[in-house]
Enzyme design. Structure first.
Site, PDB file in Angstrom:
ATOM      1  N   LEU A  16       1.062   3.132  -6.707  1.00 48.77           N
ATOM      2  CA  LEU A  16       0.685   2.449  -7.955  1.00 48.77           C
ATOM      3  C   LEU A  16       0.895   3.323  -9.188  1.00 48.77           C
ATOM      4  CD1 LEU A  16      -2.629   0.764  -6.735  1.00 48.77           C
ATOM      5  CD2 LEU A  16      -0.504  -0.423  -7.352  1.00 48.77           C
TER       6      LEU A  16
ATOM      7  N   ASN B  86     -19.313  -3.398  -8.463  1.00 46.04           N
ATOM      8  CA  ASN B  86     -20.685  -3.331  -8.999  1.00 46.04           C
ATOM      9  C   ASN B  86     -20.926  -2.006  -9.719  1.00 46.04           C
ATOM     10  OD1 ASN B  86     -22.618  -1.530  -7.037  1.00 46.04           O
ATOM     11  ND2 ASN B  86     -20.951  -2.405  -5.854  1.00 46.04           N
ATOM     12  N   HIS B  87     -20.088  -0.998  -9.435  1.00 46.75           N
ATOM     13  CA  HIS B  87     -20.313   0.307 -10.059  1.00 46.75           C
ATOM     14  C   HIS B  87     -19.894   0.354 -11.537  1.00 46.75           C
ATOM     15  CE1 HIS B  87     -21.905   1.807  -6.394  1.00 46.75           C
ATOM     16  NE2 HIS B  87     -20.882   1.262  -5.749  1.00 46.75           N
TER      17      HIS B  87
ATOM     18  N   TYR C  76     -15.391   6.489 -11.077  1.00 47.96           N
ATOM     19  CA  TYR C  76     -14.886   5.280 -10.397  1.00 47.96           C
ATOM     20  C   TYR C  76     -15.349   4.014 -11.120  1.00 47.96           C
ATOM     21  CZ  TYR C  76     -15.029   1.686  -6.703  1.00 47.96           C
ATOM     22  OH  TYR C  76     -14.905   0.527  -5.982  1.00 47.96           O
TER      23      TYR C  76
ATOM     24  N   SER D 244     -11.283   3.835  -3.805  1.00 49.82           N
ATOM     25  CA  SER D 244     -12.370   2.856  -3.719  1.00 49.82           C
ATOM     26  C   SER D 244     -13.774   3.444  -3.788  1.00 49.82           C
ATOM     27  CB  SER D 244     -12.228   2.046  -2.430  1.00 49.82           C
ATOM     28  OG  SER D 244     -12.420   2.885  -1.326  1.00 49.82           O
TER      29      SER D 244
ATOM     30  N   ASP E  34       0.897  -1.158   0.000  1.00 50.68           N
ATOM     31  CA  ASP E  34       0.000   0.000   0.000  1.00 50.68           C
ATOM     32  C   ASP E  34       0.930   1.201   0.000  1.00 50.68           C
ATOM     33  OD1 ASP E  34      -2.248   1.792   0.444  1.00 50.68           O
ATOM     34  OD2 ASP E  34      -3.309   0.046   1.221  1.00 50.68           O
TER      35      ASP E  34
ATOM     36  N   LEU F 268      -6.295  -4.980  -4.904  1.00 53.86           N
ATOM     37  CA  LEU F 268      -7.343  -4.173  -4.276  1.00 53.86           C
ATOM     38  C   LEU F 268      -6.982  -2.695  -4.315  1.00 53.86           C
ATOM     39  CD1 LEU F 268      -7.834  -6.118  -0.898  1.00 53.86           C
ATOM     40  CD2 LEU F 268      -9.042  -6.516  -3.036  1.00 53.86           C
ATOM     41  N   GLY F 269      -5.739  -2.398  -4.654  1.00 50.30           N
ATOM     42  CA  GLY F 269      -5.225  -1.027  -4.529  1.00 50.30           C
ATOM     43  C   GLY F 269      -5.949  -0.051  -5.437  1.00 50.30           C
ATOM     44  N   GLY F 270      -5.906   1.213  -5.038  1.00 48.53           N
ATOM     45  CA  GLY F 270      -6.550   2.263  -5.819  1.00 48.53           C
ATOM     46  C   GLY F 270      -7.555   3.017  -4.983  1.00 48.53           C
TER      47      GLY F 270
HETATM   48  C1  15L Z   1     -17.796   0.017  -3.888  1.00 47.78           C
HETATM   49  O1  15L Z   1     -17.277  -0.240  -4.961  1.00 47.78           O
HETATM   50  C2  15L Z   1     -17.046   0.726  -2.821  1.00 47.78           C
HETATM   51  O2  15L Z   1     -15.678   0.445  -2.840  1.00 47.78           O
HETATM   52  C3  15L Z   1     -17.631   0.463  -1.450  1.00 47.78           C
HETATM   53  O3  15L Z   1     -17.092   1.408  -0.554  1.00 47.78           O
HETATM   54  C4  15L Z   1     -19.157   0.537  -1.441  1.00 47.78           C
HETATM   55  O4  15L Z   1     -19.557   1.849  -1.729  1.00 47.78           O
HETATM   56  C5  15L Z   1     -19.712  -0.418  -2.474  1.00 47.78           C
HETATM   57  O5  15L Z   1     -19.124  -0.202  -3.743  1.00 47.78           O
HETATM   58  C6  15L Z   1     -21.243  -0.331  -2.623  1.00 47.78           C
HETATM   59  O6  15L Z   1     -21.728  -0.244  -3.749  1.00 47.78           O
HETATM   60  O7  15L Z   1     -21.919  -0.393  -1.614  1.00 47.78           O
END
Ligand code: 15L
Length: 270
Positions: free
Chosen positions: A50, A110-111, A134, A73, A32, A69-71
């Protein structure tokens, strides 16, 4: 798989995976920008930014597999996403290729598909519909994974992670919750399954309200043990504390869709 690098080791998911995977992969190298606050005496830590290729090359040198997992979030300003998640992710895959690393498990999100409406059930072969810069960076990481698998023979698993916590935090998370132990199971498939070349799985437990078809993960033996519905009362009590959000409550990505949303409710389409 013996020698494994965990990037983003100081974050919450990193902390959980260190505990769950430390005995599975005895040569677990943690990285990290700064050491985890609770770094144990037996844990091997190597700092790396990174966004700086030389530092990334140094930290991946000598490992067989990487859990990336880095970056950054969550949603952030473009320059932050660019440095941490676009340049950082490229550096990670490219350094891995140069140093002969065999496998990467990439923490997607999921985003990457957050603008699908909640009434749609989606598999992993749908067009990406990112809900944020993101989310775009996570779709980029998945695309890089496919490129490095197809062109350079790396074995890559992308996990579109829902939300990792001890229990689902609200109503949306009843659909996307991922029990930490189930995440560890998915990571182990990515690092060890002999047939895996390139795959995208949803990082989700066995949730009755799931929006995702995770059939590909099941083919590789994923057997989630977490059931969000067992925590329903807690999640709904937490939900009751939140204000209604007509955009976020319609789409899978929730508040990430609402942030900076310029349209009117009439503009929402599926
Ligand atoms: C993510 O990708 C985030 O890293 C996490 O902090 C949450 O926000 C999660 O999604 C989410 O959708 O609940």
């Amino acid at each position: 798989m013996k020698r494994v690098l965990l990037t983003g080791a100081a974050g919450d998911i990193g902390r959980r995976l260190r505990k769950l995977l430390g005995s599975v992969y005895p040569e677990l190298r943690l990285s990290d920008i700064k050491p985890p606050a609770d770094l144990g005496p037996g844990e091997a830590f190597a700092p790396a930014d990174l966004a700086v290729m030389e530092q990334v090359e140094a930290v991946v040198d000598g490992v067989d597999g990487i859990i990336h997992l880095g970056g950054f979030s969550v949603e952030g300003p473009w320059d932050t996403i660019l440095q941490s998640n676009i340049i950082g992710c490229y550096n990670l895959f490219e350094a891995a290729r140069r140093k002969g690393v065999k496998r990467i498990v990439f923490a997607s999100s999921n985003h990457a598909v957050g603008f699908y409406p909640r009434y749609r059930r989606i598999s992993t072969d749908v067009t990406v519909r990112p809900d944020s810069r993101y989310g775009v960076s996570k779709a980029f990481g998945e695309a890089l994974g496919a490129l490095y698998a197809d062109k350079h023979g790396l074995r890559v698993l992308c996990l579109r992670i829902g939300h990792v916590l001890d229990q689902p935090a609200d109503q949306r998370r009843l659909s996307i919750w991922l029990k930490p132990e189930d995440l560890a199971q998915l990571v182990r498939i990515g690092l060890d399954h002999p047939d895996l070349r390139f795959e995208i799985f949803y990082g989700v437990s066995s949730n009755d309200r799931s929006w995702w078809d995770n059939g590909r993960a099941h083919i590789y033996g994923y057997r989630p043990t977490g059931r969000a519905e067992e925590h329903r009362d807690h999640a709904l009590a937490e939900q009751a504390k939140l204000a209604a959000d007509k955009v976020g409550d319609f789409f899978q990505g929730g508040p990430f869709c609402t942030q900076e949303f310029d349209g009117r409710r009439d503009d929402i389409w599926d």
